[in-house]
Write an enzyme that holds these catalytic residues in place. Structure first.
Site, PDB file in Angstrom:
ATOM      1  N   GLU A 104       1.010  -1.561  -0.065  1.00 43.26           N
ATOM      2  CA  GLU A 104       0.224  -0.080  -0.113  1.00 43.26           C
ATOM      3  C   GLU A 104       1.041   1.464  -0.122  1.00 43.26           C
ATOM      4  O   GLU A 104       2.656   0.590   0.341  1.00 43.26           O
ATOM      5  CB  GLU A 104      -1.524  -0.020   1.022  1.00 43.26           C
ATOM      6  CG  GLU A 104      -2.443  -0.832   1.247  1.00 43.26           C
ATOM      7  CD  GLU A 104      -3.181   0.221   0.322  1.00 43.26           C
ATOM      8  OE1 GLU A 104      -3.190   1.062  -0.180  1.00 43.26           O
ATOM      9  OE2 GLU A 104      -4.312   0.578   1.556  1.00 43.26           O
ATOM     10  N   ASP A 108      -3.653   5.171   6.062  1.00 43.44           N
ATOM     11  CA  ASP A 108      -4.906   6.552   7.097  1.00 43.44           C
ATOM     12  C   ASP A 108      -5.402   6.101   7.907  1.00 43.44           C
ATOM     13  O   ASP A 108      -4.839   5.532   8.889  1.00 43.44           O
ATOM     14  CB  ASP A 108      -4.804   7.256   6.100  1.00 43.44           C
ATOM     15  CG  ASP A 108      -5.627   8.241   5.699  1.00 43.44           C
ATOM     16  OD1 ASP A 108      -5.633   8.765   7.466  1.00 43.44           O
ATOM     17  OD2 ASP A 108      -6.315   9.267   5.949  1.00 43.44           O
ATOM     18  N   ASP A 164      -1.526  11.026  -4.782  1.00 42.83           N
ATOM     19  CA  ASP A 164      -2.133  12.157  -5.112  1.00 42.83           C
ATOM     20  C   ASP A 164      -2.614  12.879  -4.689  1.00 42.83           C
ATOM     21  O   ASP A 164      -3.626  12.965  -3.208  1.00 42.83           O
ATOM     22  CB  ASP A 164      -2.891  11.755  -6.653  1.00 42.83           C
ATOM     23  CG  ASP A 164      -4.272  11.168  -5.843  1.00 42.83           C
ATOM     24  OD1 ASP A 164      -4.135  10.517  -4.961  1.00 42.83           O
ATOM     25  OD2 ASP A 164      -5.085  11.946  -6.460  1.00 42.83           O
TER      26      ASP A 164
END
Ligand code: IMP
Length: 179
Positions: A104, A108, A164
């Site tokens: 990954e 989060d 991103d």
């Protein structure tokens, strides 16, 4: 004078981690994986899109035999987690009996992994471990076993090194944080 801010869409970001710091952290996690998986030919299962850059650097540093496949799930829009994980695409490889290293970009809230792991486990792999470039411990909402986190970071929104902000910033070799 400090380093300049960058702008992606409507937001400013400031330098946070250099490519050299990132490389050093990957060296360490790759060395641990190489030792722990010696002789086991693990299957790297890379979660796209953000994981592509970390996966490439991690795999280059892995010293034993290994294989790689890419999967895609979607759970994130803009700068906040939607908490929704869509279907997994691309898991064509037979994972039964394999030692899976799930790769990954960042852990989060853990929502993505929390939904992904049961699906992978249903395919009866020999083992599953999670390797992530970044880990936000204070953001985690699910009990996950995270043995191969390259770097812990605070609960801030970061971009660069594959990550991103609405599609932009993945190409940046350094990592930036919302200013
Ligand atoms: P989680 O499901 O909340 O653990 O997060 C899953 C995905 O959200 C990650 O794989 C990233 O693609 C994205 N994400 C989480 N935090 C950030 C961030 O700070 N910047 C960019 N993308 C992030």
């Amino acid at each position: 004078m400090g380093h300049p801010l960058i702008t992606l869409h409507d937001k400013s970001f400031r330098p946070y981690l250099s490519a050299a710091e990132i490389a050093g952290a990957i060296d360490q996690v790759a060395a641990r994986l190489s030792a722990d998986y010696a002789g086991r030919r693990p299957l790297f299962v890379v979660v796209l899109t953000g994981g592509f850059m970390f996966a490439a650097d991690l795999m280059k540093r892995f010293t034993g035999d290994c294989e790689i496949v890419f999967i895609r799930v979607a759970s994130y829009e803009g700068m906040g987690s939607t908490g929704q994980v869509q279907e997994i695409m691309g898991l064509r490889e037979d994972v039964q009996g394999r030692d899976i290293i799930l790769v990954e970009d960042i852990v989060d809230t853990g929502t993505t992994l929390h939904h992904l792991l049961p699906t992978l486990e249903a395919n009866k792999p020999a083992s599953i471990e999670i390797a992530a470039m970044f880990y936000k411990p204070t953001s985690l909402r699910y009990p996950l076993t995270l043995n191969y986190m390259a770097m812990e970071i605070p609960n801030d929104f970061v971009v660069g090194y594959g990550l991103d902000y609405d599609g932009l910033g993945r190409n940046l070799p350094d990592v930036y944080v919302a200013a």
